[in-house]
Design a protein around this motif. Sequence first.
Motif, PDB file in Angstrom:
ATOM      1  N   PHE A  17       0.863  -1.182   0.000  1.00  0.00           N
ATOM      2  CA  PHE A  17       0.000   0.000   0.000  1.00  0.00           C
ATOM      3  C   PHE A  17       0.894   1.226   0.000  1.00  0.00           C
ATOM      4  O   PHE A  17       1.798   1.343   0.824  1.00  0.00           O
ATOM      5  CB  PHE A  17      -0.888  -0.055   1.247  1.00  0.00           C
ATOM      6  CG  PHE A  17      -1.904   1.038   1.338  1.00  0.00           C
ATOM      7  CD1 PHE A  17      -2.922   1.149   0.410  1.00  0.00           C
ATOM      8  CD2 PHE A  17      -1.865   1.939   2.378  1.00  0.00           C
ATOM      9  CE1 PHE A  17      -3.878   2.137   0.508  1.00  0.00           C
ATOM     10  CE2 PHE A  17      -2.812   2.941   2.499  1.00  0.00           C
ATOM     11  CZ  PHE A  17      -3.822   3.039   1.561  1.00  0.00           C
ATOM     12  N   ASN A  18       0.679   2.148  -0.922  1.00  0.00           N
ATOM     13  CA  ASN A  18       1.530   3.314  -1.065  1.00  0.00           C
ATOM     14  C   ASN A  18       0.653   4.565  -1.160  1.00  0.00           C
ATOM     15  O   ASN A  18       0.405   5.080  -2.240  1.00  0.00           O
ATOM     16  CB  ASN A  18       2.412   3.151  -2.299  1.00  0.00           C
ATOM     17  CG  ASN A  18       3.589   4.085  -2.284  1.00  0.00           C
ATOM     18  OD1 ASN A  18       3.598   5.097  -1.598  1.00  0.00           O
ATOM     19  ND2 ASN A  18       4.592   3.751  -3.068  1.00  0.00           N
ATOM     20  N   PRO A  19       0.160   5.050  -0.002  1.00  0.00           N
ATOM     21  CA  PRO A  19      -0.803   6.156  -0.029  1.00  0.00           C
ATOM     22  C   PRO A  19      -0.165   7.491  -0.357  1.00  0.00           C
ATOM     23  O   PRO A  19       0.954   7.794   0.060  1.00  0.00           O
ATOM     24  CB  PRO A  19      -1.352   6.163   1.394  1.00  0.00           C
ATOM     25  CG  PRO A  19      -0.228   5.654   2.227  1.00  0.00           C
ATOM     26  CD  PRO A  19       0.474   4.631   1.360  1.00  0.00           C
ATOM     27  N   ARG A  20      -0.912   8.278  -1.091  1.00  0.00           N
ATOM     28  CA  ARG A  20      -0.516   9.652  -1.388  1.00  0.00           C
ATOM     29  C   ARG A  20      -1.612  10.579  -0.846  1.00  0.00           C
ATOM     30  O   ARG A  20      -1.958  10.494   0.303  1.00  0.00           O
ATOM     31  CB  ARG A  20      -0.301   9.839  -2.899  1.00  0.00           C
ATOM     32  CG  ARG A  20       0.938   9.112  -3.410  1.00  0.00           C
ATOM     33  CD  ARG A  20       2.184   9.707  -2.769  1.00  0.00           C
ATOM     34  NE  ARG A  20       3.386   9.264  -3.421  1.00  0.00           N
ATOM     35  CZ  ARG A  20       4.261   8.432  -2.903  1.00  0.00           C
ATOM     36  NH1 ARG A  20       4.081   7.932  -1.719  1.00  0.00           N
ATOM     37  NH2 ARG A  20       5.343   8.094  -3.554  1.00  0.00           N
ATOM     38  N   GLU A  21      -2.155  11.427  -1.710  1.00  0.00           N
ATOM     39  CA  GLU A  21      -3.120  12.408  -1.223  1.00  0.00           C
ATOM     40  C   GLU A  21      -4.376  11.743  -0.684  1.00  0.00           C
ATOM     41  O   GLU A  21      -4.783  10.673  -1.143  1.00  0.00           O
ATOM     42  CB  GLU A  21      -3.485  13.423  -2.299  1.00  0.00           C
ATOM     43  CG  GLU A  21      -4.289  14.557  -1.729  1.00  0.00           C
ATOM     44  CD  GLU A  21      -4.346  15.781  -2.601  1.00  0.00           C
ATOM     45  OE1 GLU A  21      -5.069  16.699  -2.205  1.00  0.00           O
ATOM     46  OE2 GLU A  21      -3.699  15.834  -3.653  1.00  0.00           O
ATOM     47  N   ILE A  22      -4.980  12.402   0.280  1.00  0.00           N
ATOM     48  CA  ILE A  22      -6.197  11.925   0.924  1.00  0.00           C
ATOM     49  C   ILE A  22      -7.194  13.072   0.985  1.00  0.00           C
ATOM     50  O   ILE A  22      -6.808  14.241   0.973  1.00  0.00           O
ATOM     51  CB  ILE A  22      -5.903  11.419   2.353  1.00  0.00           C
ATOM     52  CG1 ILE A  22      -5.097  12.465   3.122  1.00  0.00           C
ATOM     53  CG2 ILE A  22      -5.204  10.079   2.346  1.00  0.00           C
ATOM     54  CD1 ILE A  22      -4.742  12.103   4.533  1.00  0.00           C
ATOM     55  N   CYS A  23      -8.463  12.728   1.024  1.00  0.00           N
ATOM     56  CA  CYS A  23      -9.498  13.719   1.267  1.00  0.00           C
ATOM     57  C   CYS A  23     -10.688  12.994   1.876  1.00  0.00           C
ATOM     58  O   CYS A  23     -10.692  11.765   1.969  1.00  0.00           O
ATOM     59  CB  CYS A  23      -9.877  14.485   0.006  1.00  0.00           C
ATOM     60  SG  CYS A  23     -10.790  13.533  -1.220  1.00  0.00           S
ATOM     61  N   THR A  24     -11.669  13.756   2.320  1.00  0.00           N
ATOM     62  CA  THR A  24     -12.864  13.159   2.900  1.00  0.00           C
ATOM     63  C   THR A  24     -14.094  13.732   2.216  1.00  0.00           C
ATOM     64  O   THR A  24     -14.038  14.798   1.599  1.00  0.00           O
ATOM     65  CB  THR A  24     -12.948  13.428   4.417  1.00  0.00           C
ATOM     66  OG1 THR A  24     -13.030  14.834   4.639  1.00  0.00           O
ATOM     67  CG2 THR A  24     -11.737  12.870   5.146  1.00  0.00           C
ATOM     68  N   ASP A  25     -15.208  13.010   2.357  1.00  0.00           N
ATOM     69  CA  ASP A  25     -16.466  13.506   1.812  1.00  0.00           C
ATOM     70  C   ASP A  25     -17.391  13.940   2.950  1.00  0.00           C
ATOM     71  O   ASP A  25     -17.006  13.919   4.118  1.00  0.00           O
ATOM     72  CB  ASP A  25     -17.110  12.475   0.880  1.00  0.00           C
ATOM     73  CG  ASP A  25     -17.574  11.211   1.578  1.00  0.00           C
ATOM     74  OD1 ASP A  25     -17.606  11.177   2.840  1.00  0.00           O
ATOM     75  OD2 ASP A  25     -17.915  10.248   0.885  1.00  0.00           O
TER      76      ASP A  25
END
Length: 123
Positions: free
Chosen positions: A71-79
Amino acid sequence: MVILYNDTGQKMQTIQHNKEGKKLFRDPLYITENHNGDIIVSDLGLSAVSVTERGGSHRFYYSRGISRNRFNPREICTDAMSHILVCDIETDRINMIDKDGNFLSEFLTNEQGIDQPYCLHGL
């Protein structure tokens, strides 16, 4: 370390360690806050998303994804429902997890023409 500031730029809080004194973050990359006040951080060094309550208590790490690949996470956001959307450049997917760290779905996959999604805008 994550430092929270208020609207006027005053330092409000530093989040760095869990209750046992261990570091929560190794190499934080992106940070956001959801509607229930959780602080969400994608951490390159941990290959995970770390979620901490506004008060500083660590809630969970998310590092699974749908595949068995790294798993290689980058940008995140929420709804609006506090779902967490995570760009995963390892599997060329965007994962959606709920506010408690449960995998919900993936969307915009490599099969749909997505290649190494780094950013989310306008969601």
